[in-house]
Each structure stands twice: as C-alpha cells, then as structure tokens.
Design a protein around this motif. Structure first.
Motif: not given
Length: 91
Positions: A63-65, A39-53, A55-57
């Motif tokens: 790039e725009r700046v 369960d904790m690994t799954g939650r950390f994966d969700v957080v990692d995906r959010r941080f990846d998002g 980072d992309r933003r």
C-alpha cells in the motif's frame, strides 16, 4: 512329569500376560502419538500466525509503495509541465 493341562494353563497364562503387556505398550504409544500430534499442531499454528503477521506487513508495504508510486506520477507530470515551460522560455 507335569500334566499337560497344567502346561496348557501356564502357556495360556503367559500368553495373557504377554498380550496385556503388548496392549499396554500400544496404549502408551497411542497416547504419546496423540500428544505429539497436538504439539505439532500447536507449533504449526504458531508458524501460521507468524506468516499471517508477515502477510499483513507485506500488504502494508505494498500500500505504501502504491501511494509513493502515485505521488511520483504526479511529480513526473509536474516536472514535465515545468520542462515544457522552460523549453518555451528558452526559445
């Protein structure tokens, strides 16, 4: 009086029952810990995906700046040229 062999047999039986109970509890706790770890690994994966998002933003914003910065440099150069011409005309 109760024979000693009967007492020893009863004590061994009680010990076996207690040991079985302890082993069952350990098995249940081990299983629960495995579930919690998953369960904790799954939650950390969700957080990692959010941080990846995020980072992309941030990369897109950088790039725009950078593009705006390049455009501002061009505008600044053009304004410098205009200022030089106006200075020449003022003289």
């Amino acid at each position: 009086m109760v024979p000693t062999s009967l007492l020893v047999t009863a004590m061994i039986g009680g010990f076996a029952v207690a040991l079985t109970a302890v082993l069952a509890v350990v098995g249940v706790l081990g299983s629960r810990l495995t579930d919690l770890r998953a369960d904790m690994t799954g939650r950390f994966d969700v957080v990692d995906r959010r941080f990846d998002g995020v980072d992309r933003r941030v990369e897109r914003l950088e790039e725009r700046v950078g593009g705006v910065e390049e455009q501002m440099t061009a505008v600044r150069a053009s304004l410098g040229a205009v200022d030089a011409r106006l200075t020449t005309l003022e003289r």
